[in-house]
Design a protein around this motif. Sequence first.
Motif, mmCIF file in Angstrom:
data_model
loop_
_atom_site.group_PDB
_atom_site.id
_atom_site.type_symbol
_atom_site.label_atom_id
_atom_site.label_comp_id
_atom_site.label_asym_id
_atom_site.label_seq_id
_atom_site.Cartn_x
_atom_site.Cartn_y
_atom_site.Cartn_z
ATOM 1 N N VAL A 91 35.214 46.160 36.314
ATOM 2 C CA VAL A 91 34.962 47.000 37.176
ATOM 3 C C VAL A 91 36.326 47.860 37.553
ATOM 4 C CG1 VAL A 91 33.993 47.721 39.355
ATOM 5 C CG2 VAL A 91 32.930 46.048 38.026
ATOM 6 N N GLU A 92 36.354 49.118 37.488
ATOM 7 C CA GLU A 92 37.459 50.116 37.660
ATOM 8 C C GLU A 92 37.337 50.133 39.321
ATOM 9 O OE1 GLU A 92 37.890 53.960 36.044
ATOM 10 O OE2 GLU A 92 37.038 53.152 34.316
ATOM 11 N N LYS A 93 38.617 49.788 39.717
ATOM 12 C CA LYS A 93 38.995 49.850 41.262
ATOM 13 C C LYS A 93 40.383 49.600 41.576
ATOM 14 C CE LYS A 93 38.266 47.721 45.799
ATOM 15 N NZ LYS A 93 39.552 48.147 46.261
ATOM 16 N N GLU A 94 40.836 50.824 41.925
ATOM 17 C CA GLU A 94 42.278 50.943 41.962
ATOM 18 C C GLU A 94 42.817 50.064 42.886
ATOM 19 O OE1 GLU A 94 45.746 54.119 43.447
ATOM 20 O OE2 GLU A 94 43.491 54.648 42.567
ATOM 21 N N GLY A 95 43.897 49.192 42.727
ATOM 22 C CA GLY A 95 44.283 48.158 43.690
ATOM 23 C C GLY A 95 43.725 46.859 43.530
ATOM 24 N N GLY A 96 42.460 46.830 42.906
ATOM 25 C CA GLY A 96 41.798 45.280 42.498
ATOM 26 C C GLY A 96 41.038 45.106 43.909
ATOM 27 N N LEU A 97 40.720 43.797 44.003
ATOM 28 C CA LEU A 97 40.477 43.011 45.098
ATOM 29 C C LEU A 97 41.313 42.522 45.827
ATOM 30 C CD1 LEU A 97 37.157 41.716 43.648
ATOM 31 C CD2 LEU A 97 37.297 43.619 44.901
ATOM 32 N N GLU A 98 41.291 42.224 47.264
ATOM 33 C CA GLU A 98 42.150 41.480 47.896
ATOM 34 C C GLU A 98 41.837 39.944 47.920
ATOM 35 O OE1 GLU A 98 44.668 42.547 50.135
ATOM 36 O OE2 GLU A 98 44.019 44.736 49.332
ATOM 37 N N PRO A 99 42.812 39.268 48.205
ATOM 38 C CA PRO A 99 42.670 37.592 47.895
ATOM 39 C C PRO A 99 41.274 37.225 48.844
ATOM 40 C CG PRO A 99 44.936 38.150 48.142
ATOM 41 C CD PRO A 99 44.420 39.308 48.253
ATOM 42 N N GLY A 100 40.576 36.061 48.610
ATOM 43 C CA GLY A 100 39.860 35.600 49.610
ATOM 44 C C GLY A 100 38.276 35.804 48.930
ATOM 45 N N MET A 101 37.462 35.760 49.796
ATOM 46 C CA MET A 101 35.857 35.739 49.540
ATOM 47 C C MET A 101 35.327 37.130 49.355
ATOM 48 S SD MET A 101 35.100 32.479 48.759
ATOM 49 C CE MET A 101 33.274 32.527 48.565
ATOM 50 N N HIS A 102 34.502 37.287 48.412
ATOM 51 C CA HIS A 102 33.845 38.696 48.151
ATOM 52 C C HIS A 102 32.420 38.509 47.904
ATOM 53 C CE1 HIS A 102 37.880 40.958 48.008
ATOM 54 N NE2 HIS A 102 38.108 39.787 47.338
ATOM 55 N N ARG A 103 31.496 39.229 48.470
ATOM 56 C CA ARG A 103 30.132 39.387 48.373
ATOM 57 C C ARG A 103 29.712 40.096 47.118
ATOM 58 N NH1 ARG A 103 25.803 37.558 51.363
ATOM 59 N NH2 ARG A 103 27.055 36.983 52.788
ATOM 60 N N ILE A 104 29.191 39.897 46.196
ATOM 61 C CA ILE A 104 28.817 40.636 45.066
ATOM 62 C C ILE A 104 27.224 40.671 44.865
ATOM 63 C CG2 ILE A 104 28.949 41.009 42.432
ATOM 64 C CD1 ILE A 104 31.727 40.059 42.528
ATOM 65 N N LYS A 105 26.663 41.814 44.962
ATOM 66 C CA LYS A 105 25.231 42.065 44.495
ATOM 67 C C LYS A 105 25.383 42.515 42.998
ATOM 68 C CE LYS A 105 23.730 43.008 49.349
ATOM 69 N NZ LYS A 105 23.109 43.929 50.278
ATOM 70 N N LEU A 106 24.297 42.115 42.478
ATOM 71 C CA LEU A 106 24.211 42.453 40.950
ATOM 72 C C LEU A 106 22.863 42.245 40.524
ATOM 73 C CD1 LEU A 106 26.306 41.951 38.223
ATOM 74 C CD2 LEU A 106 25.070 39.875 37.892
ATOM 75 N N GLN A 107 22.500 43.368 39.528
ATOM 76 C CA GLN A 107 21.108 43.422 38.712
ATOM 77 C C GLN A 107 21.482 43.827 37.531
ATOM 78 O OE1 GLN A 107 18.274 46.266 39.605
ATOM 79 N NE2 GLN A 107 16.629 44.626 39.476
ATOM 80 N N GLN A 108 21.236 43.123 36.295
ATOM 81 C CA GLN A 108 21.266 43.539 34.900
ATOM 82 C C GLN A 108 20.222 44.612 34.644
ATOM 83 O OE1 GLN A 108 20.919 40.083 32.472
ATOM 84 N NE2 GLN A 108 23.215 39.472 32.484
ATOM 85 N N SER A 109 20.511 45.405 33.822
ATOM 86 C CA SER A 109 19.621 46.359 33.222
ATOM 87 C C SER A 109 19.590 46.027 31.717
ATOM 88 C CB SER A 109 20.108 47.798 33.574
ATOM 89 O OG SER A 109 18.929 48.669 32.833
ATOM 90 N N ILE A 110 18.359 45.247 31.244
ATOM 91 C CA ILE A 110 18.220 45.048 29.856
ATOM 92 C C ILE A 110 16.845 45.752 29.478
ATOM 93 C CG2 ILE A 110 18.178 43.392 27.967
ATOM 94 C CD1 ILE A 110 20.756 43.264 29.012
ATOM 95 N N LEU A 111 16.998 46.629 28.630
ATOM 96 C CA LEU A 111 15.572 47.569 28.414
ATOM 97 C C LEU A 111 14.760 46.749 27.525
ATOM 98 C CD1 LEU A 111 17.344 50.939 27.735
ATOM 99 C CD2 LEU A 111 16.319 49.851 29.933
ATOM 100 N N SER A 112 13.391 46.717 27.562
ATOM 101 C CA SER A 112 12.510 45.933 26.906
ATOM 102 C C SER A 112 12.839 45.891 25.428
ATOM 103 C CB SER A 112 11.205 46.333 27.230
ATOM 104 O OG SER A 112 10.370 45.510 26.485
ATOM 105 N N GLN A 113 12.915 44.644 24.906
ATOM 106 C CA GLN A 113 12.853 44.513 23.320
ATOM 107 C C GLN A 113 11.818 44.245 22.657
ATOM 108 O OE1 GLN A 113 15.975 41.357 22.463
ATOM 109 N NE2 GLN A 113 15.475 40.769 24.693
ATOM 110 N N TYR A 114 10.543 44.124 23.178
ATOM 111 C CA TYR A 114 9.357 44.046 22.416
ATOM 112 C C TYR A 114 8.185 44.948 23.269
ATOM 113 C CZ TYR A 114 9.764 40.615 26.516
ATOM 114 O OH TYR A 114 9.962 40.138 27.545
ATOM 115 N N GLY A 115 7.403 45.247 22.359
ATOM 116 C CA GLY A 115 6.113 46.303 22.936
ATOM 117 C C GLY A 115 6.648 47.614 22.716
#
Length: 153
Positions: A91-115
């Motif tokens: 993930v591009e983010k100038e300066g990166g992340l600060e030391p310590g704990m971070h809350r990440i929310k994530l969802q993959q997008s994989i398009l249907s491969q059957y049907g």
Amino acid sequence: MFDNYLIRKDSLENVYENKKAVGFRFAVRIADYRGCFLSLHNGYYIECDGVEYPRELQKFEVNGKAPRDFEEIKTCVWEHWNFDDEAYVYVEKEGGLEPGMHRIKLQQSILSQYGYMPWDEEWLVNPPVPGHGAGAGKTVNICEFELELQKGA
């Protein structure tokens, strides 16, 4: 299906170019038990500490190849991401992340491969935006992770 295992807990680290932090990365696994051809991988919904990072700021590294953006990934019709193979999301983010704990929310997008669904052809031209319902594949919910920034990269 495998939502709790999408991110390896000890993999969050800053990414450096010329000794300057230019973003962060973390290790991911695919949520689909069959794996997928890369051309069906549409990116991620990523929110870190309340800031959303769209697909245009993301790159993906898998199969020993350098990180690629999702415009290039959608042309990889013969390359496969196997179920048990770990990959990295950058993930591009100038300066990166600060030391310590971070809350990440994530969802993959994989398009249907059957049907065949009526929207499949439209998604080839205009892929759905990750995190907004369509194209979520096996990760129906946006998953939350608490990760500590590691030293490295």
